[in-house]
Design a protein around this motif. Structure first.
Motif, short mmCIF file in Angstrom:
data_model
loop_
_atom_site.label_atom_id
_atom_site.label_comp_id
_atom_site.label_asym_id
_atom_site.label_seq_id
_atom_site.Cartn_x
_atom_site.Cartn_y
_atom_site.Cartn_z
N ARG A 22 -58.27 11.76 -18.47
CA ARG A 22 -58.04 13.20 -18.31
C ARG A 22 -56.55 13.53 -18.24
O ARG A 22 -56.18 14.66 -18.01
CB ARG A 22 -58.74 13.70 -17.06
CG ARG A 22 -60.26 13.67 -17.15
CD ARG A 22 -60.90 14.26 -15.89
NE ARG A 22 -62.34 14.38 -16.04
CZ ARG A 22 -63.23 13.49 -15.60
NH1 ARG A 22 -62.79 12.37 -15.01
NH2 ARG A 22 -64.52 13.66 -15.78
N GLY A 23 -55.70 12.50 -18.37
CA GLY A 23 -54.27 12.73 -18.31
C GLY A 23 -53.72 12.84 -16.90
O GLY A 23 -52.55 13.17 -16.71
N ARG A 24 -54.52 12.54 -15.89
CA ARG A 24 -54.09 12.61 -14.50
C ARG A 24 -53.79 11.20 -14.01
O ARG A 24 -54.47 10.62 -13.17
CB ARG A 24 -55.15 13.32 -13.66
CG ARG A 24 -55.22 14.79 -14.03
CD ARG A 24 -56.43 15.50 -13.52
NE ARG A 24 -56.49 15.56 -12.07
CZ ARG A 24 -57.43 16.23 -11.40
NH1 ARG A 24 -58.35 16.90 -12.07
NH2 ARG A 24 -57.43 16.23 -10.08
N PHE A 25 -52.69 10.67 -14.54
CA PHE A 25 -52.35 9.27 -14.32
C PHE A 25 -51.98 8.99 -12.87
O PHE A 25 -52.10 7.85 -12.42
CB PHE A 25 -51.20 8.88 -15.25
CG PHE A 25 -51.51 9.06 -16.71
CD1 PHE A 25 -52.35 8.17 -17.37
CD2 PHE A 25 -50.99 10.12 -17.43
CE1 PHE A 25 -52.66 8.34 -18.70
CE2 PHE A 25 -51.29 10.30 -18.77
CZ PHE A 25 -52.13 9.41 -19.41
N ASN A 26 -51.52 9.99 -12.14
CA ASN A 26 -51.17 9.81 -10.73
C ASN A 26 -52.37 9.44 -9.88
O ASN A 26 -52.23 8.88 -8.79
CB ASN A 26 -50.53 11.08 -10.18
CG ASN A 26 -51.46 12.28 -10.29
OD1 ASN A 26 -51.72 12.76 -11.40
ND2 ASN A 26 -51.96 12.76 -9.17
N ALA A 27 -53.57 9.77 -10.36
CA ALA A 27 -54.80 9.48 -9.63
C ALA A 27 -55.57 8.33 -10.26
O ALA A 27 -56.79 8.23 -10.09
CB ALA A 27 -55.68 10.73 -9.56
N CYS A 28 -54.87 7.46 -10.97
CA CYS A 28 -55.53 6.33 -11.63
C CYS A 28 -56.40 5.55 -10.64
O CYS A 28 -55.97 5.20 -9.54
CB CYS A 28 -54.47 5.39 -12.22
SG CYS A 28 -55.14 3.85 -12.90
N GLN A 29 -57.61 5.28 -11.05
CA GLN A 29 -58.56 4.55 -10.21
C GLN A 29 -58.06 3.15 -9.89
O GLN A 29 -58.39 2.59 -8.84
CB GLN A 29 -59.91 4.48 -10.92
CG GLN A 29 -61.02 3.84 -10.12
CD GLN A 29 -62.35 3.89 -10.84
OE1 GLN A 29 -62.50 4.62 -11.82
NE2 GLN A 29 -63.32 3.14 -10.38
N ASN A 30 -57.24 2.58 -10.78
CA ASN A 30 -56.75 1.22 -10.62
C ASN A 30 -55.25 1.17 -10.32
O ASN A 30 -54.60 0.16 -10.57
CB ASN A 30 -57.06 0.42 -11.89
CG ASN A 30 -58.55 0.42 -12.21
OD1 ASN A 30 -59.35 -0.02 -11.40
ND2 ASN A 30 -58.92 0.94 -13.37
N THR A 39 -48.73 2.77 -10.98
CA THR A 39 -49.15 2.29 -12.29
C THR A 39 -50.35 3.12 -12.75
O THR A 39 -50.98 3.84 -11.96
CB THR A 39 -49.57 0.81 -12.25
OG1 THR A 39 -50.72 0.67 -11.38
CG2 THR A 39 -48.43 -0.07 -11.76
N ALA A 40 -50.65 3.01 -14.03
CA ALA A 40 -51.82 3.69 -14.60
C ALA A 40 -52.46 2.78 -15.63
O ALA A 40 -51.77 2.25 -16.51
CB ALA A 40 -51.42 5.02 -15.23
N CYS A 41 -53.78 2.60 -15.51
CA CYS A 41 -54.46 1.66 -16.40
C CYS A 41 -54.70 2.25 -17.79
O CYS A 41 -54.86 1.51 -18.77
CB CYS A 41 -55.79 1.24 -15.79
SG CYS A 41 -57.06 2.54 -15.72
N GLY A 42 -54.76 3.58 -17.90
CA GLY A 42 -54.98 4.22 -19.18
C GLY A 42 -56.43 4.29 -19.60
O GLY A 42 -56.75 4.91 -20.63
N GLU A 43 -57.34 3.68 -18.82
CA GLU A 43 -58.74 3.58 -19.24
C GLU A 43 -59.72 4.28 -18.30
O GLU A 43 -60.83 4.61 -18.71
CB GLU A 43 -59.14 2.11 -19.36
CG GLU A 43 -58.37 1.33 -20.41
CD GLU A 43 -58.64 1.84 -21.83
OE1 GLU A 43 -59.74 2.37 -22.06
OE2 GLU A 43 -57.75 1.72 -22.67
N CYS A 44 -59.35 4.48 -17.05
CA CYS A 44 -60.29 5.05 -16.09
C CYS A 44 -60.47 6.54 -16.35
O CYS A 44 -59.79 7.15 -17.19
CB CYS A 44 -59.80 4.81 -14.67
SG CYS A 44 -58.34 5.78 -14.21
#
Length: 339
Positions: free
Chosen positions: A98-106, A88-93
């Protein structure tokens, strides 16, 4: 419906859970194959810090579309064979911005931070699906191979590079295949020579025993005396973290996929004197999934040899126990949820 659940370290049970009802924009999938990941083994052993118990494992998926909802595009149809991007990707972190959704903090990966796919049906947003004319076994290999492909992308590998991949497990095999697909000369390294035939079939040109006394000299001989341009670490051990920095060429790139099991100490002057790029690699992108699917579609990867064992649903718990008892003997275990 049925599900396999890790209740606590060392304990697996079959449980009944509610049948999912897909929301608008979601697709109901009939799960057919699930691959056990190293993170699932860590969960079973009680060594996965990202997991709370109980947890249904499974994020390496081969499935068939069972039901569509409003808003799903026509490219998906009932009966389509698919795999799933399980993150998943939160879209806010910071990563997402930076567009690096694979590394989403959440990020919430199926089977890790949230219940996974080792059950009869799951409902997922259509955007997470990848349909492909592949077998169910191949579809269940896409995610782990994609993790290795992402590491190759992080390392900016190109055809002039000599690439050392440390670790010939499932993720390392993905990195080997990805580097070979880019035209690089790939050197596979492991302490288990039994893994080398599969590594060579995946695309390695050379294979070296990382525990041998002359490993450094052999590596220099295969890289014109300079050392590899890129080193991808796919083990997660202190020694291999240090080896990557020690062996990479000056002005080279080091990519870490494996999680270190303990703090790692370095002779930090190597970072500066070599002016290294030290890169982390986490999960995979949809583009990595697409690249793996294309490789499998072209029959450019040894799928059959990679699957060490394929077990029926009823043996899912025993397979985890057996793997924990002898982890070095396994590359990939698939659970046949249904045919």
């Amino acid at each position: 419906m049925r599900a396999v659940r890790i209740d606590r370290p060392g304990s697996v049970s079959f449980v009944d859970i509610p049948h999912p009802t897909p929301k608008p924009g979601e697709v109901l999938l009939a799960v057919k194959r699930v691959g056990y990941c190293g993170s699932d083994l860590s969960t079973f052993r009680g060594a996965n810090p990202l997991v709370n118990y109980p947890r249904i494992p499974g994020h390496e998926i081969g499935a068939v579309v069972a039901e569509l909802t409003k808003g799903v595009p026509p490219e998906f149809a009932v009966g389509s064979a698919v795999t799933v991007v399980p993150y998943t990707a939160c879209g806010e972190c910071a990563s997402c911005r930076r567009g690096r959704f694979n590394a989403c903090q959440n990020n919430q990966t199926l089977g890790v931070q949230r219940d996974g796919a080792l059950t009869e049906f799951i409902a997922v947003p259509w955007e997470k699906l990848r349909a492909a004319p592949l077998s169910l076994d191949e579809l269940a290999l896409v995610e782990p191979l994609s993790v290795g492909f992402h590491a190759a992308d992080r390392g900016r590998i190109h055809s002039a590079d000599t690439v050392l991949v440390i670790g010939c497990g499932m993720i390392g095999l993905g990195a080997i295949a990805a580097a070979a697909q880019r035209g690089a000369t790939v050197i596979a390294a492991d302490v288990a020579a039994t893994k080398f035939p599969l590594a060579m079939k995946a695309g390695a040109k050379h294979a070296l025993d990382a525990g041998a006394g002359k490993f450094h000299e052999q590596l220099l001989a295969l890289s014109d005396g300079r050392g590899p341009d890129v080193v991808i670490e796919a083990v997660g051990a202190v020694a291999t973290y240090q080896m990557a920095v020690a062996e990479v060429a000056f002005a080279g790139r080091v990519v870490y996929i494996g999680y270190g099991k303990a703090p790692v100490s370095y002779e930090t002057k190597q970072f500066v004197l070599k002016e290294l790029d030290i890169l982390g690699s986490r999960n995979a992108t949809p583009q990595d999934f697409d690249a793996v699917i294309e490789m499998l579609r072209r029959i450019q990867y040894p799928t059959t040899e990679t699957i060490t064992r394929s077990v029926p649903w009823t043996e899912a718990a025993n397979a985890l126990t057996d793997w924990a008892a002898n982890p070095g003997a396994v590359t990939k275990i698939h659970v046949q949820v249904s045919e």
